[in-house]
Design a protein around this motif. Structure first.
Motif, PDB file in Angstrom:
ATOM      1  N   ALA A   1      60.564  -8.165  14.142  1.00 40.29           N
ATOM      2  CA  ALA A   1      59.571  -7.109  14.365  1.00 40.29           C
ATOM      3  C   ALA A   1      59.533  -6.141  13.193  1.00 40.29           C
ATOM      4  N   ASP A   2      60.641  -6.025  12.477  1.00 35.24           N
ATOM      5  CA  ASP A   2      60.666  -5.133  11.324  1.00 35.24           C
ATOM      6  C   ASP A   2      59.764  -5.615  10.202  1.00 35.24           C
ATOM      7  N   ILE A   3      59.416  -6.917  10.209  1.00 32.41           N
ATOM      8  CA  ILE A   3      58.435  -7.382   9.230  1.00 32.41           C
ATOM      9  C   ILE A   3      57.115  -7.704   9.926  1.00 32.41           C
ATOM     10  N   GLY A   4      56.944  -7.119  11.122  1.00 34.15           N
ATOM     11  CA  GLY A   4      55.645  -7.182  11.785  1.00 34.15           C
ATOM     12  C   GLY A   4      55.383  -8.430  12.609  1.00 34.15           C
ATOM     13  N   VAL A   5      56.419  -9.160  12.939  1.00 30.91           N
ATOM     14  CA  VAL A   5      56.220 -10.395  13.695  1.00 30.91           C
ATOM     15  C   VAL A   5      57.087 -10.380  14.952  1.00 30.91           C
TER      16      VAL A   5
ATOM     17  N   LYS B   1      49.125 -22.709   5.164  1.00 36.07           N
ATOM     18  CA  LYS B   1      50.185 -22.815   4.161  1.00 36.07           C
ATOM     19  C   LYS B   1      51.553 -22.585   4.808  1.00 36.07           C
ATOM     20  N   MET B   2      52.482 -23.469   4.467  1.00 35.17           N
ATOM     21  CA  MET B   2      53.833 -23.331   5.006  1.00 35.17           C
ATOM     22  C   MET B   2      54.784 -22.968   3.866  1.00 35.17           C
ATOM     23  N   PHE B   3      55.844 -22.307   4.214  1.00 29.92           N
ATOM     24  CA  PHE B   3      56.832 -21.936   3.215  1.00 29.92           C
ATOM     25  C   PHE B   3      58.127 -22.677   3.507  1.00 29.92           C
ATOM     26  N   ARG B   4      58.822 -22.996   2.447  1.00 25.08           N
ATOM     27  CA  ARG B   4      60.055 -23.764   2.616  1.00 25.08           C
ATOM     28  C   ARG B   4      61.220 -22.869   3.033  1.00 25.08           C
ATOM     29  N   ILE B   5      62.061 -23.411   3.867  1.00 22.61           N
ATOM     30  CA  ILE B   5      63.299 -22.673   4.158  1.00 22.61           C
ATOM     31  C   ILE B   5      64.457 -23.447   3.570  1.00 22.61           C
ATOM     32  N   LYS B   6      65.540 -22.738   3.360  1.00 21.23           N
ATOM     33  CA  LYS B   6      66.710 -23.349   2.756  1.00 21.23           C
ATOM     34  C   LYS B   6      67.477 -24.164   3.788  1.00 21.23           C
TER      35      LYS B   6
ATOM     36  N   LYS C   1      64.105 -16.346  12.855  1.00 16.99           N
ATOM     37  CA  LYS C   1      63.891 -15.834  11.510  1.00 16.99           C
ATOM     38  C   LYS C   1      63.398 -16.924  10.575  1.00 16.99           C
ATOM     39  N   HIS C   2      63.884 -18.138  10.780  1.00 13.30           N
ATOM     40  CA  HIS C   2      63.472 -19.226   9.896  1.00 13.30           C
ATOM     41  C   HIS C   2      62.052 -19.679  10.201  1.00 13.30           C
ATOM     42  N   LEU C   3      61.696 -19.630  11.472  1.00 13.14           N
ATOM     43  CA  LEU C   3      60.328 -19.999  11.854  1.00 13.14           C
ATOM     44  C   LEU C   3      59.334 -19.007  11.245  1.00 13.14           C
ATOM     45  N   VAL C   4      59.680 -17.740  11.346  1.00 18.11           N
ATOM     46  CA  VAL C   4      58.800 -16.710  10.790  1.00 18.11           C
ATOM     47  C   VAL C   4      58.667 -16.893   9.281  1.00 18.11           C
ATOM     48  N   GLN C   5      59.758 -17.252   8.634  1.00 13.26           N
ATOM     49  CA  GLN C   5      59.680 -17.441   7.189  1.00 13.26           C
ATOM     50  C   GLN C   5      58.813 -18.656   6.845  1.00 13.26           C
ATOM     51  N   THR C   6      58.936 -19.714   7.625  1.00 13.97           N
ATOM     52  CA  THR C   6      58.120 -20.902   7.383  1.00 13.97           C
ATOM     53  C   THR C   6      56.639 -20.556   7.475  1.00 13.97           C
ATOM     54  N   LEU C   7      56.301 -19.712   8.443  1.00 12.84           N
ATOM     55  CA  LEU C   7      54.894 -19.409   8.678  1.00 12.84           C
ATOM     56  C   LEU C   7      54.354 -18.315   7.760  1.00 12.84           C
ATOM     57  N   THR C   8      55.153 -17.314   7.476  1.00  9.51           N
ATOM     58  CA  THR C   8      54.630 -16.159   6.737  1.00  9.51           C
ATOM     59  C   THR C   8      55.223 -16.039   5.338  1.00  9.51           C
ATOM     60  N   GLY C   9      56.288 -16.746   5.083  1.00 13.56           N
ATOM     61  CA  GLY C   9      56.936 -16.628   3.778  1.00 13.56           C
ATOM     62  C   GLY C   9      57.837 -15.419   3.670  1.00 13.56           C
ATOM     63  N   LYS C  10      57.883 -14.614   4.742  1.00 15.53           N
ATOM     64  CA  LYS C  10      58.695 -13.393   4.682  1.00 15.53           C
ATOM     65  C   LYS C  10      60.073 -13.621   5.297  1.00 15.53           C
ATOM     66  N   GLU C  11      61.060 -13.130   4.609  1.00 13.21           N
ATOM     67  CA  GLU C  11      62.426 -13.268   5.079  1.00 13.21           C
ATOM     68  C   GLU C  11      62.805 -11.999   5.836  1.00 13.21           C
ATOM     69  N   THR C  12      63.300 -12.171   7.044  1.00 16.05           N
ATOM     70  CA  THR C  12      63.726 -11.005   7.818  1.00 16.05           C
ATOM     71  C   THR C  12      65.021 -10.463   7.219  1.00 16.05           C
ATOM     72  N   PRO C  13      65.079  -9.177   6.917  1.00 12.25           N
ATOM     73  CA  PRO C  13      66.315  -8.639   6.353  1.00 12.25           C
ATOM     74  C   PRO C  13      67.500  -8.848   7.299  1.00 12.25           C
ATOM     75  N   ALA C  14      68.675  -8.961   6.712  1.00 15.10           N
ATOM     76  CA  ALA C  14      69.883  -9.110   7.505  1.00 15.10           C
ATOM     77  C   ALA C  14      70.027  -7.932   8.456  1.00 15.10           C
ATOM     78  N   ARG C  15      70.553  -8.185   9.628  1.00 10.88           N
ATOM     79  CA  ARG C  15      70.784  -7.142  10.630  1.00 10.88           C
ATOM     80  C   ARG C  15      69.495  -6.486  11.119  1.00 10.88           C
ATOM     81  N   ALA C  16      68.333  -7.104  10.867  1.00  3.09           N
ATOM     82  CA  ALA C  16      67.078  -6.524  11.332  1.00  3.09           C
ATOM     83  C   ALA C  16      66.402  -7.515  12.272  1.00  3.09           C
ATOM     84  N   LEU C  17      65.309  -7.088  12.896  1.00  2.00           N
ATOM     85  CA  LEU C  17      64.547  -7.963  13.785  1.00  2.00           C
ATOM     86  C   LEU C  17      63.312  -8.454  13.044  1.00  2.00           C
TER      87      LEU C  17
END
Lengths: 499, 178, 355
Positions: free
Chosen positions: A262-266, A2-7, A244-260
């Motif tokens: 890695a903070d969402i486990g990727v 499953k892929m997630f859309r990015i803006k 950050k956009h690649l990670v969101q496409t794959l996991t659906g999770k958005e990396t918080p601003a000013r964070a890595l």
């Protein structure tokens, strides 16, 4: 998967066909190698050799300084002919510390660290140490020291390793070719990295426009029945390769601003980095060469080349039979985020994934018109910014206002400027503003420092003055005491005489 | 009639008294704008503006005794900041912005007299008697005091040039957008 | 090699002039239909208005010391002139077009700083100023006299109508559709009796009714609108918001009193509504930047139009509605902005529980 859309995002003309069909070629050694000490994000490396030294291939030339830095190794055997300032592979064309080396042609390996026989049996830290010692940095262009990224294991709870093989920049095909031709090694490198990070699974993200690479990697995985490596075909859309956009496409999770991420486990690593890590782990070879795509309408011959670090760009261009017409722009990297280079005398560094010589019909020079507020940039921005508004503020030098509406969240991908019908150099506005803000901060810091120095000095002067006064007073007192004593003596004498 | 007068007098007295008390108890020590201005000034007390140090100059600016284009080390950038802070219109077009400078010592002219060393407000010059002096660029504010005191003219101000660490993209040409 | 040029070093190839040409192409069906319906005078008025717009642009550029060529070639002046012509009564005298163009270009556009700087839509300013200043010339509509039919004026008669103010021509002068409905309703005639006969819905949709040059035919306008949407020149937000809002409001009031309030169909196909939805409310410069902003903008325009049409003195309120909403655009853009990646709507970094 499953892929997630990015803006946002754009579909630039890919033009990968110029070089995608060309197998990786090795380039003969140039007569001189110029190896900059700053090839990575962080502190420049410190030279450990001297002018006149004979060095062997793979020998350390400069070692890492501080926690965020990377060592630099000799790409071949030869003699160090100079250590000094030389024009850097940087748009400014300013000089930077560079080691110049004259290859002896023997290409003799020096003593390398022992290969790690079974990387999956050793502690992850052993691999991280080897990666650090081998001077490996992110080879997708960001050049962040890879060992530091491996260390994130100790800071964050990691779940997934994402291998960035999107290669979303037009023209560039170096990762594509590497995955096609060295698929076994690439998969091995990815698995080593997965082990080194201590995560369960690795996902290789490849844009749909590279079916051959996709098939090659899939074949390796299914032949060996690797369960820990997933291969994901991500949509072909720029900037898919943005971490950050690649990670969101794959996991659906958005990396918080000013964070890595890695903070969402990727953790994200470039595919070419994985290859370099495998070379270092399995064979002890440091990062001394990389694959570079040479392309563009102004090149006589295009292709993908394995190039020693430090090879002058002119040498590479000569190897491709030179230009068929005067290039309009000469770039290091892709056309979207690559940097123009001032001189072909600068060299290929660890982060150089492409050398592009573009002719005018590929990069039309256009008249900048006023913004008509069409908001194409707003729809194209993958970060949810309003580029036209930010540029408007920056044009009026209202940098703080631009920061307030998100300037520092801009990843400089260039999607906005690509779509702009008024051809406004939006990215340059943002780069200018970011640079100026940094300069202002630096100036403020200096002002504070000099103020502190002035204060110290004043206090010191005050102290000295006081000390002087005290000394004077003491001397005076002593003198007076002496006088008095003398007077006493005199009087006593007189008294004795009188008596 | 008397009622109205009483009310008005009472009102006047109460408000006037209130103002008087406020003026007494809520008085602001020093000139707050002067302090803010002092924060903008280089703080090296080089004296080129004619005041004894930066806090005196800040007082002067706050009182309007001196124009915003008064600080050579601060240059045009500081002048425009000061104009913003003081809310005054300043024509800075005539003021040439030489950009940041730092002192440079010609080795063969320096006699090691230590005069500059003693005058430097930030201790940016290092050296000793009868030894060549050197400038610590990071500490030098380009206040030109050393240039004035050097008996042999060995010190000159040089513009700070960009390095790979400090360079940034220039502002783009605005094209036809006026 | 050229001097230092910042990235990106590739471009989509879009340009302002390309956008403007697409708008012109989209305007063509309605324009051609207008020419056919109203004959030679319409053609002459159109040519005069567009020429005047270009002349006004050149004049304003010279006055402002700006280069002529890039701005004349960007096509924006032609688009403005063209749209003004479309909103004029087809047999209006030539000077109406000239005055309109100068008001739009010099006053509404260049006085604000030129291309991209104007707060209000220039064509709507022109239309509104003309309507208030020259109410007679601006409300003399006529029943269509298709070209090459008996009732249509010939080439030279057409010249006379446009340039000599020839009034003797016995064209059936009438109020516009909305004007007629308003008058009749004012006289107490119920809606279903007003709409019927020559004012059938089909006739209105096709545009065989009295009205401005290019805005009477809903079909021709829709064709252009679809072209703009298909080429991604405009987004769907503003037109859809306008149409939906108008349909809902008109439907609601018709449900309350079918005799007093015309239904959604009449409101949608009559007057300048559809034309404004696709060509005016989608004007980049004077509309909000975000999709959400455009929805708000479109809804506001439709609601104001409905209010003015229904309760105010003017039969058609879209010009005022657009201008009022134009004034609200900076406010909309200030508050309605996209969410920044990795941040919440309020601008704080996103928080995850596990980190």
């Amino acid at each position: 998967m499953k892929m997630f859309r990015i803006k946002g995002g754009i579909h630039p003309d890919e033009r990968k066909d110029l070089a995608a069909g060309k197998a990786i070629e090795t380039v003969p050694l140039p007569s001189l190698l110029r190896i900059p000490l700053q090839q990575h994000i962080g502190a420049p490396a410190v030279t450990v050799v001297e002018k006149g030294d004979e060095v062997k291939k793979g020998q350390v030339l400069a070692s890492a300084r501080g926690p965020v830095s990377a060592a630099i190794h000799a790409p071949t055997s030869g003699r160090i002919s100079a250590i000094g300032r030389f024009v850097a592979p940087h748009p400014s064309g300013l000089p930077g510390q560079t080691i110049t080396m004259r290859p002896d042609g023997k290409d003799e390996w020096g003593e390398l660290p022992a290969p790690i026989e079974d990387p999956f049996a050793v502690e992850p830290d052993v691999i991280a140490e080897r990666v650090a010692a081998s001077g490996i940095v992110g080879m997708g262009g960001a050049t962040f020291p890879s060992a530091v990224k491996l260390g994130l294991r100790n800071r964050n709870k990691l779940e997934t390793l994402v291998i960035n093989a999107a290669e979303c920049e037009p023209y560039l095909t170096c990762d594509d070719r590497m995955m096609r031709e060295r698929s076994e090694a690439v998969i091995d490198g990815i698995r080593i990295l997965r082990h080194a990070l201590g995560v369960e699974r690795a996902i290789i993200a490849i844009e749909g426009n590279k079916p051959e690479a996709l098939a090659a990697l899939k074949a390796v995985c299914s032949a060996n029945q690797f369960k820990d490596v997933l291969i994901a075909r991500v949509p072909t859309r720029y900037p898919m390769g943005s971490e950050k956009h690649l990670v969101q496409t794959l996991t659906g999770k958005e990396t918080p601003a000013r964070a890595l991420t890695a903070d969402i486990g990727v953790v994200v690593h470039n595919v070419a980095t994985c290859y370099a890590i495998r070379e270092a782990v399995r064979f002890g070879r440091p990062l001394i060469s990389r694959i570079v795509t040479v392309s563009g309408g102004a090149m006589k011959r295009t292709g993908n080349f394995e190039v020693p670090i430090g090879t002058p760009i002119s040498h590479l261009i000569d190897h491709c039979d030179g230009f068929n017409k005067e290039p309009d722009r000469l770039l290091l990297g892709g056309p979207m985020m690559g940097q123009p280079i001032a001189s072909t005398r600068t060299s290929i560094v660890k982060g150089s994934n492409g050398v592009l010589a573009l002719c005018p019909d590929e990069t039309p020079a256009r008249q900048t018109m006023p913004c008509i507020r069409c908001a194409s940039c707003v729809s194209a921005c993958p970060c949810g910014l309003t580029p036209f508004e930010m540029a408007g503020h920056i044009r009026k030098e209202e940098l703080d206002a631009a920061v307030k509406i998100g300037l520092l969240d801009c990843i400089a991908c260039g999607s906005c400027a690509w779509v702009c019908p008024a051809s406004i150099p939006l990215v340059q506005y943002f780069n200018y503003a970011k640079g100026k803000l940094t300069a202002q901060q630096r100036a403020k810091h200096k002002q504070e420092e000099t103020k502190r120095l002035t204060q110290f000095r004043e206090e010191r002067m005050e102290r000295q003055k006081r000390a002087k006064q005290e000394a004077m007073a003491r001397m005076k007192a002593e003198r007076e005491a002496k006088k008095k004593a003398e007077a006493e003596k005199k009087r006593a004498k007189q008294e004795t005489i009188g008596a | 009639m008397i009622e109205a007068m009483a009310v008005l007098f009472g009102l006047g007295g109460a408000l006037g008294g209130g103002l008087g008390l406020a003026a007494y108890y809520l008085r602001v020590e020093g000139n707050p704008i002067a302090e803010e201005i002092e924060g903008l000034l280089p703080g090296t007390n080089c004296g080129q503006c004619g005041y004894l140090g930066c806090s005196a100059a800040a007082e002067g600016l706050a009182k309007g005794e001196i124009g915003v284009a008064m600080c050579p080390p601060g240059g045009k950038t500081l002048a425009s900041q000061l104009a913003d802070k003081l809310g005054v219109e300043a024509d800075l077009s005539g003021m040439k912005d030489k950009g940041p400078v730092t002192a440079f010592i010609f080795e063969d002219l320096c006699t090691g007299c230590t005069k500059c060393l003693k005058r430097c407000p930030t201790d940016a010059i290092v050296g000793a008697s009868r030894q060549m002096h050197g400038v610590v660029d990071d500490a030098c504010t380009g206040c030109e005091v050393c240039e004035e005191v050097c008996p042999t003219g060995a010190i000159t101000m040089r513009p700070v040039t960009d390095t790979l660490m400090t360079w940034h993209w220039p502002k783009p040409d605005t094209g036809l957008a006026a | 090699m050229s001097d230092l040029v910042g990235g990106p070093h590739a471009h989509s190839g879009s340009s302002i002039s390309r956008t403007m040409v697409l708008v012109l192409v989209a305007l063509t069906p309605a324009t051609l239909f207008g020419f056919y319906e109203f004959g030679w005078p319409a053609v002459f008025l159109f040519l005069v208005t567009v020429t005047a717009a270009i002349a006004a642009e050149s004049f304003a550029l010279a006055l402002g010391g700006k280069p002529q060529k890039p701005f004349l070639l960007d096509g924006s002046a032609v688009v403005t002139g063209w749209i003004i012509a479309m909103t004029l009564p087809p047999w209006a005298p030539w000077w109406i077009g000239v005055v309109g163009s100068f008001i739009a270009i010099v006053l509404a556009k260049h006085a604000f700083g030129g291309l991209g700087q104007n707060v209000f839509n220039p064509a709507m300013i022109a239309r509104t100023v003309l309507l208030i200043s020259f109410p007679i010339e601006m409300t003399q509509f006529l029943t269509p006299q298709p070209m090459f039919t008996g009732g249509s004026p010939g080439f030279f008669e057409g010249l006379e109508i446009t340039f000599a103010g020839h009034t003797a021509f016995d064209a059936v002068s009438s109020a516009s559709l909305l004007g007629a409905i308003k008058t009749q309703l004012g006289l107490g005639v119920p809606v279903n009796e007003v709409v019927g006969g020559s004012l059938s819905l089909t006739a209105m949709a096709l545009g065989i009714v009295p009205g401005s040059m290019g805005e009477t035919s809903a079909v021709a306008i829709l064709l252009g609108g679809i072209l703009l949407l298909a080429t991604r020149t405009i987004t769907w937000h503003a037109p859809v918001a306008m149409i939906v809002t108008m349909a809902v409001l008109a439907g609601l009031f018709q449900a309350i009193d079918p005799g007093r309030y015309p239904g959604p169909a009449i409101h949608l196909v009559s007057g300048t509504f559809l034309f404004a939805a696709f060509f005016i409310a989608t004007d980049y410069v004077t509309a909000p930047a975000t999709g959400m902003g455009k929805l708000i903008f479109g809804a506001g325009v439709a609601a104001l139009t409905f209010i003015i049409r229904t309760w105010a003195a003017y039969p058609e309120g879209i010009g005022f509605a657009i201008l009022l909403m134009n004034a609200a655009v900076p406010l909309i853009d200030h508050y309605v902005r996209p969410r920044i990646y990795g941040r919440t709507r309020s601008g704080e970094p996103i928080r995850y529980e596990e980190i």
